[in-house]
Scaffold this active site. Structure first.
Site, PDB file in Angstrom:
ATOM      1  N   CYS A 163      34.980 -54.060 -15.223  1.00  0.00           N
ATOM      2  CA  CYS A 163      35.378 -54.899 -16.384  1.00  0.00           C
ATOM      3  C   CYS A 163      36.228 -56.231 -15.922  1.00  0.00           C
ATOM      4  CB  CYS A 163      36.335 -54.001 -17.083  1.00  0.00           C
ATOM      5  SG  CYS A 163      38.098 -53.902 -16.127  1.00  0.00           S
ATOM      6  N   GLU A 219      30.296 -12.078  11.211  1.00  0.00           N
ATOM      7  CA  GLU A 219      30.420 -13.231  10.412  1.00  0.00           C
ATOM      8  C   GLU A 219      29.406 -13.317   9.258  1.00  0.00           C
ATOM      9  OE1 GLU A 219      33.130 -14.592  11.599  1.00  0.00           O
ATOM     10  OE2 GLU A 219      33.269 -16.697  10.956  1.00  0.00           O
ATOM     11  N   GLU A 222       3.859  -5.214  -1.834  1.00  0.00           N
ATOM     12  CA  GLU A 222       3.955  -3.584  -1.364  1.00  0.00           C
ATOM     13  C   GLU A 222       5.347  -3.255  -1.447  1.00  0.00           C
ATOM     14  OE1 GLU A 222       0.726  -2.547   1.455  1.00  0.00           O
ATOM     15  OE2 GLU A 222       1.367  -4.295   1.761  1.00  0.00           O
ATOM     16  N   PHE A 223       6.338  -4.099  -0.938  1.00  0.00           N
ATOM     17  CA  PHE A 223       7.417  -3.552  -0.813  1.00  0.00           C
ATOM     18  C   PHE A 223       8.379  -3.510  -2.282  1.00  0.00           C
ATOM     19  CE2 PHE A 223      12.128  -4.373  -0.755  1.00  0.00           C
ATOM     20  CZ  PHE A 223      12.451  -3.881   0.651  1.00  0.00           C
ATOM     21  N   ASP A 224       7.959  -4.422  -3.052  1.00  0.00           N
ATOM     22  CA  ASP A 224       8.468  -4.404  -4.472  1.00  0.00           C
ATOM     23  C   ASP A 224       7.952  -2.992  -5.082  1.00  0.00           C
ATOM     24  OD1 ASP A 224       9.664  -6.451  -3.865  1.00  0.00           O
ATOM     25  OD2 ASP A 224       8.398  -7.873  -4.868  1.00  0.00           O
ATOM     26  N   TYR A 257      29.343  -9.143  15.905  1.00  0.00           N
ATOM     27  CA  TYR A 257      29.618  -9.473  17.172  1.00  0.00           C
ATOM     28  C   TYR A 257      30.705  -8.794  17.838  1.00  0.00           C
ATOM     29  CZ  TYR A 257      32.884 -12.513  14.150  1.00  0.00           C
ATOM     30  OH  TYR A 257      33.614 -12.857  13.355  1.00  0.00           O
ATOM     31  N   CYS A 290      38.090 -56.092 -10.871  1.00  0.00           N
ATOM     32  CA  CYS A 290      37.465 -54.726 -11.056  1.00  0.00           C
ATOM     33  C   CYS A 290      35.997 -55.053 -11.223  1.00  0.00           C
ATOM     34  CB  CYS A 290      38.073 -54.141 -12.413  1.00  0.00           C
ATOM     35  SG  CYS A 290      37.342 -52.676 -12.787  1.00  0.00           S
ATOM     36  N   LEU A 339      41.179 -15.947  17.445  1.00  0.00           N
ATOM     37  CA  LEU A 339      40.981 -16.338  18.963  1.00  0.00           C
ATOM     38  C   LEU A 339      41.708 -17.543  19.158  1.00  0.00           C
ATOM     39  CD1 LEU A 339      37.357 -15.468  19.469  1.00  0.00           C
ATOM     40  CD2 LEU A 339      39.152 -14.263  20.304  1.00  0.00           C
ATOM     41  N   ARG A 397      38.810 -10.558   6.169  1.00  0.00           N
ATOM     42  CA  ARG A 397      39.986 -10.582   7.095  1.00  0.00           C
ATOM     43  C   ARG A 397      41.330 -10.442   6.298  1.00  0.00           C
ATOM     44  NH1 ARG A 397      41.066 -12.927  11.561  1.00  0.00           N
ATOM     45  NH2 ARG A 397      39.033 -14.028  11.898  1.00  0.00           N
ATOM     46  N   LYS A 434      29.763 -19.109  18.231  1.00  0.00           N
ATOM     47  CA  LYS A 434      30.779 -18.906  17.437  1.00  0.00           C
ATOM     48  C   LYS A 434      30.238 -19.501  15.980  1.00  0.00           C
ATOM     49  CE  LYS A 434      35.815 -19.915  16.646  1.00  0.00           C
ATOM     50  NZ  LYS A 434      35.549 -20.125  15.392  1.00  0.00           N
ATOM     51  N   CYS A 439      42.730 -50.785 -10.985  1.00  0.00           N
ATOM     52  CA  CYS A 439      42.355 -51.628 -12.313  1.00  0.00           C
ATOM     53  C   CYS A 439      43.475 -51.042 -13.359  1.00  0.00           C
ATOM     54  CB  CYS A 439      40.879 -51.277 -12.779  1.00  0.00           C
ATOM     55  SG  CYS A 439      40.580 -51.950 -14.239  1.00  0.00           S
ATOM     56  N   ASP A 493      29.933 -20.093  11.962  1.00  0.00           N
ATOM     57  CA  ASP A 493      30.803 -20.644  11.005  1.00  0.00           C
ATOM     58  C   ASP A 493      30.665 -20.020   9.805  1.00  0.00           C
ATOM     59  OD1 ASP A 493      32.762 -22.246  10.241  1.00  0.00           O
ATOM     60  OD2 ASP A 493      31.604 -24.241  10.291  1.00  0.00           O
ATOM     61  N   CYS A 525      38.480 -50.008 -19.466  1.00  0.00           N
ATOM     62  CA  CYS A 525      37.346 -50.151 -18.430  1.00  0.00           C
ATOM     63  C   CYS A 525      36.645 -48.853 -18.492  1.00  0.00           C
ATOM     64  CB  CYS A 525      38.550 -50.038 -17.066  1.00  0.00           C
ATOM     65  SG  CYS A 525      37.271 -50.088 -15.788  1.00  0.00           S
ATOM     66  N   LYS A 528      35.674 -24.814  20.860  1.00  0.00           N
ATOM     67  CA  LYS A 528      35.198 -25.395  19.882  1.00  0.00           C
ATOM     68  C   LYS A 528      34.371 -26.604  20.377  1.00  0.00           C
ATOM     69  CE  LYS A 528      37.433 -24.845  15.987  1.00  0.00           C
ATOM     70  NZ  LYS A 528      37.470 -24.342  14.696  1.00  0.00           N
ATOM     71  N   ASP A 574       5.184  -8.660   0.351  1.00  0.00           N
ATOM     72  CA  ASP A 574       6.232  -8.397  -0.614  1.00  0.00           C
ATOM     73  C   ASP A 574       5.917  -7.434  -1.656  1.00  0.00           C
ATOM     74  OD1 ASP A 574       7.410 -10.127   1.195  1.00  0.00           O
ATOM     75  OD2 ASP A 574       7.623 -11.852  -0.286  1.00  0.00           O
TER      76      ASP A 574
HETATM   77  S1  IVH Z   1      35.136 -12.377  18.282  1.00  0.00           S
HETATM   78  C1  IVH Z   1      39.231 -10.367  18.839  1.00  0.00           C
HETATM   79  N1  IVH Z   1      32.871 -13.532  18.220  1.00  0.00           N
HETATM   80  O1  IVH Z   1      35.788 -16.915  14.807  1.00  0.00           O
HETATM   81  C2  IVH Z   1      37.902 -10.875  18.819  1.00  0.00           C
HETATM   82  N2  IVH Z   1      34.483 -14.036  16.502  1.00  0.00           N
HETATM   83  O2  IVH Z   1      38.553 -17.882  15.866  1.00  0.00           O
HETATM   84  C3  IVH Z   1      37.536 -11.085  17.350  1.00  0.00           C
HETATM   85  N3  IVH Z   1      33.858 -15.960  15.018  1.00  0.00           N
HETATM   86  O3  IVH Z   1      37.979 -14.277  13.891  1.00  0.00           O
HETATM   87  C4  IVH Z   1      36.375 -12.240  17.026  1.00  0.00           C
HETATM   88  N4  IVH Z   1      31.759 -15.968  15.664  1.00  0.00           N
HETATM   89  O4  IVH Z   1      35.734 -14.821  12.562  1.00  0.00           O
HETATM   90  C5  IVH Z   1      33.935 -13.446  17.696  1.00  0.00           C
HETATM   91  N5  IVH Z   1      30.729 -14.408  18.350  1.00  0.00           N
HETATM   92  C6  IVH Z   1      31.922 -14.318  17.776  1.00  0.00           C
HETATM   93  C7  IVH Z   1      32.289 -15.300  16.573  1.00  0.00           C
HETATM   94  C8  IVH Z   1      33.433 -15.065  16.059  1.00  0.00           C
HETATM   95  C9  IVH Z   1      32.607 -16.530  14.882  1.00  0.00           C
HETATM   96  C10 IVH Z   1      34.735 -15.990  14.242  1.00  0.00           C
HETATM   97  C11 IVH Z   1      35.577 -14.843  13.908  1.00  0.00           C
HETATM   98  C12 IVH Z   1      37.045 -15.070  14.520  1.00  0.00           C
HETATM   99  C13 IVH Z   1      37.139 -16.262  14.467  1.00  0.00           C
HETATM  100  C14 IVH Z   1      37.923 -16.542  15.834  1.00  0.00           C
END
Ligand code: IVH
Length: 668
Positions: free
Chosen positions: A409, A173, A36-38, A225, A406, A84, A136, A115, A424, A117, A430, A312, A34
């Site tokens: 009080c 994401e 050296e990088f800095d 992705y 309560c 999706l 988005r 997927k 209460c 989050d 109170c 999901k 780190d």
């Molecule tokens: S593909 C047309 N791949 O989930 C396809 N989405 O409910 C576009 N997300 O809008 C999305 N991981 O925000 C894709 N491996 C993944 C994902 C992913 C999370 C999110 C993304 C998307 C939403 C869909």
């Protein structure tokens, strides 16, 4: 060194630093320390400062976020940002597969991905350099958050190699790793700030911060992705993503090519468990048809591609034991039962407490001390108890009785008709209610007295220095200096912010005094309708009902509030302190020229304000409200449940569409 040599040195340093960034953040294989990088970074920084003619927005020095943006501009997505379709069961995945096979006449190859989050982002690269990053938004138009995205270390600013298309978009994401989230929340709690509900909200909120320096400190991360553009190297998703990894993108390692729906189901099953070990949140699996040719055949529905689907996972649940129940008293006197649980790990954190909401919920669950209970973590910070395993119950357990008095009080509790909660009624005596009201009064949306915090209020109350909100205005510097938490500077700060609150406009004061059911919006409407506190004080139920959004319950509560002589005395003391208790006429006047000459159409429902208020706001910023979309419409402000006809017409005519949030940013 000649000027040209300096330029070369700068370019060389940028290249070296970019490559070390990639090795460190994406490959997790650092080659230099780190330190050296800095040092290299400092050398580059110094050169750039000295030779601004060689400035470059994609220089690695920009990762720390040096420029302060005003607000975000809205940009139209080149390719609409679709979401999706969701499924929750294996059967639905099989149905998806059957639809795909039917549509194509053959079994395709699927790519399974986790997927993530977080919050979606679209990155555009031109000639190998990050050109733009857009959120988005509503899928059609998003916010340009490029300066913030530049601070994310795993997003390449300049690509490696030379086999990328001249222009393409890559989507992914942005997320906040759980550890970063926990640290930020600990800090926020220590500083009396409201913690983020979950890493997703924290990531989305961070991305919309106006100061990239703060964004840089929040350590966001990003998985990519989905890649879009012409002249991509391969004609399928999987290989293109693999290639994108060579260009420097952080592509998840666990993407898997599957040859049958059974392999897809196995992937889903495997990751239901394995994902818990990941240092970031995932909430499902995304399944995509691999071949672009096949994707094209399958096409899209109105909202989602037919060639992809999201599975999901159900919210995580654990079983633990209910040890005891506490009853908490809120600022309005509402009693909330809180379960103390045997500590248990759930979705990455240790859960010790869960809300039981109210007496009805306790009865519904038929929950008893010692019971084995199922706890689930949804989007909220406080997990909830969703069930009781009655087979584990001992013979001697007795039903849990809701308290009659309560806990703070001892006043007998009341349960107003139509209310789910017990209260209460001892509003003036109170302690948690008194303290809660003062904390509400000083909060950001009310009087914004930020020189004081919740703990200070506790202390001032305990020392007998304040008994109600009006007492804040009697505090003297010497009194504060005598307290252990206060030094010269913090005392001055506190006194200053109390003083400054005297100019806060009437609607916020009305909200701040904390009449039950009178939220920010209602307070504003009441203030504008009546103009002065005296008129509200003496208003009859009928007169109150004339105000938009005021119903029986609110009107009743206001009349009750002002029928108490203690309240009248409090208001008199606030008046004496010099607070704004009438509408400042300038509130009704023009605020800005930001929408001058524009005609706006609003459609749908809005979360922050009512449609009428939105129209009022448009006028105050110089805009004109029109009811239907035409070619002369400048903008459509799209709320929730927007009328499809209006939306379609606006899209057809190329009218700019902005979300509620974007509208506020526009006029801010
Ligand atoms: S593909 C047309 N791949 O989930 C396809 N989405 O409910 C576009 N997300 O809008 C999305 N991981 O925000 C894709 N491996 C993944 C994902 C992913 C999370 C999110 C993304 C998307 C939403 C869909």
């Amino acid at each position: 060194m000649s000027h040209e040599q300096i330029h070369q040195q700068i370019e060389h340093l940028r290249e070296v630093l970019n490559s070390h960034n990639y090795k460190y953040y994406v490959l997790h294989k650092p080659e230099i320390s780190d330190f050296e990088f800095d040092n290299l970074l400092k050398e580059l920084n110094d050169l750039e400062a000295k030779y601004p003619e060689f400035d470059d927005p994609n220089s690695p020095t920009k990762r720390v976020g040096s420029d302060l943006t005003g607000e975000f501009t809205q940009v139209q997505h080149k390719y609409q940002m679709l979401s999706l379709a969701n499924t929750y069961s294996d059967d639905e995945i099989k149905e998806f597969d059957a639809r795909v096979v039917k549509g194509m006449g053959e079994t395709p190859e699927y790519v399974c991905e986790l997927k993530y989050d977080g919050t979606a982002i679209g990155l555009t690269y031109k000639n190998g350099r990050l050109a733009q990053a857009i959120t988005r938004g509503d899928g059609i138009v998003g916010d340009d958050v490029t300066s913030n995205v530049r601070t994310i270390k795993t997003i390449p600013l300049v690509l490696h190699g030379n086999d990328f298309p001249a222009e393409f978009e890559i989507r992914g994401e942005i997320f906040m790793p759980r550890k970063v989230f926990d640290d930020i929340n600990t800090l926020r709690e220590e500083e009396g700030e409201v913690p983020f509900a979950n890493p997703r909200n924290a990531a989305a909120g961070t991305l919309k911060l106006l100061d990239p320096t703060v964004v840089a400190q929040r350590k966001l991360d990003c998985f990519l992705y989905f890649i879009l553009g012409e002249n991509l190297p391969f004609n399928n998703h999987f290989d293109n993503l693999k290639k994108a990894k060579d260009w420097g993108f952080k592509i998840p390692d666990n993407n898997k090519l599957c040859k049958s729906v059974d392999e897809v189901l196995a992937f889903i099953k495997q990751w239901d468990n394995d994902r818990k070990k990941l240092p970031y949140d995932t909430d499902g699996v995304v399944i995509k048809v691999n071949s672009y040719q096949q994707q094209k055949v399958l096409g899209f529905t109105a909202k989602t591609p037919r060639w992809a689907i999201a599975f999901k996972y159900k919210a995580e649940q654990v079983t633990t034991q209910l040890l005891s129940v506490d009853f908490q008293v809120g600022r309005t006197g509402a009693i909330t039962p809180v379960a103390n649980l045997k500590p248990v790990k759930l979705a990455g954190s240790t859960v010790k407490r869960a809300s039981l909401h109210n007496a009805d919920q306790i009865e519904l669950l038929d929950i008893r001390i010692g019971d084995s209970v199922q706890v689930e973590k949804g989007g909220e910070i406080i997990p909830k108890i969703v069930g009781v395993d009655k087979t584990q119950r001992t013979l001697f357990s007795t039903p849990l009785n809701f308290i009659a008095n309560c806990p703070e009080c001892s006043t007998p509790l009341v349960k107003p008709e139509g209310e789910a909660k017990h209260f209460c009624p001892n509003q003036v005596g109170c302690p948690p209610q008194i303290k809660g009201r003062i904390v509400h009064f000083i909060s950001r949306k009310a009087l914004n007295i930020d020189g004081l915090g919740e703990e200070t209020i506790e202390l001032l109350f305990a020392k007998g220095l304040i008994r109600d909100i009006a007492d804040l205005y009697l505090l003297r510097k010497e009194q504060l200096l005598n307290l252990e938490r206060f030094a010269e500077k913090s005392t001055d700060n506190a006194i200053k912010s109390i003083e400054e609150s005297k100019v806060i406009p009437f609607p916020r004061v009305l909200y701040g005094i904390g009449i039950r059911y009178v939220g920010e919006t209602t307070a504003r409407k009441l203030a504008l309708h009546f103009g002065t506190i005296e008129k509200i004080e003496t208003a009859t139920i009928e007169q109150l009902l004339e105000v938009e959004e005021v119903g029986d319950r609110i009107a009743q509560s206001i009349v009750e509030y002002f029928s108490n002589p203690i309240t009248i005395n409090l208001i008199d003391r606030l008046k004496l302190a010099g607070l704004q208790l009438k509408v400042d006429e300038s509130l009704n006047q023009k605020i800005s020229d930001k929408l001058n000459g524009l005609s706006l159409v609003i459609s749908g429902t809005f979360s922050r304000i009512s449609r009428d208020e939105l129209k009022e706001l448009i006028q105050k910023h110089g805009g004109k409200n029109v009811s239907s979309v035409s070619s002369s419409t400048s903008m459509l402000v799209a709320g929730d449940k927007i009328g499809p006809a209006k939306l379609e017409k606006a899209q057809k005519l190329g009218v700019r569409i902005v979300s509620e949030e974007e509208f506020f940013e526009l006029i801010s």
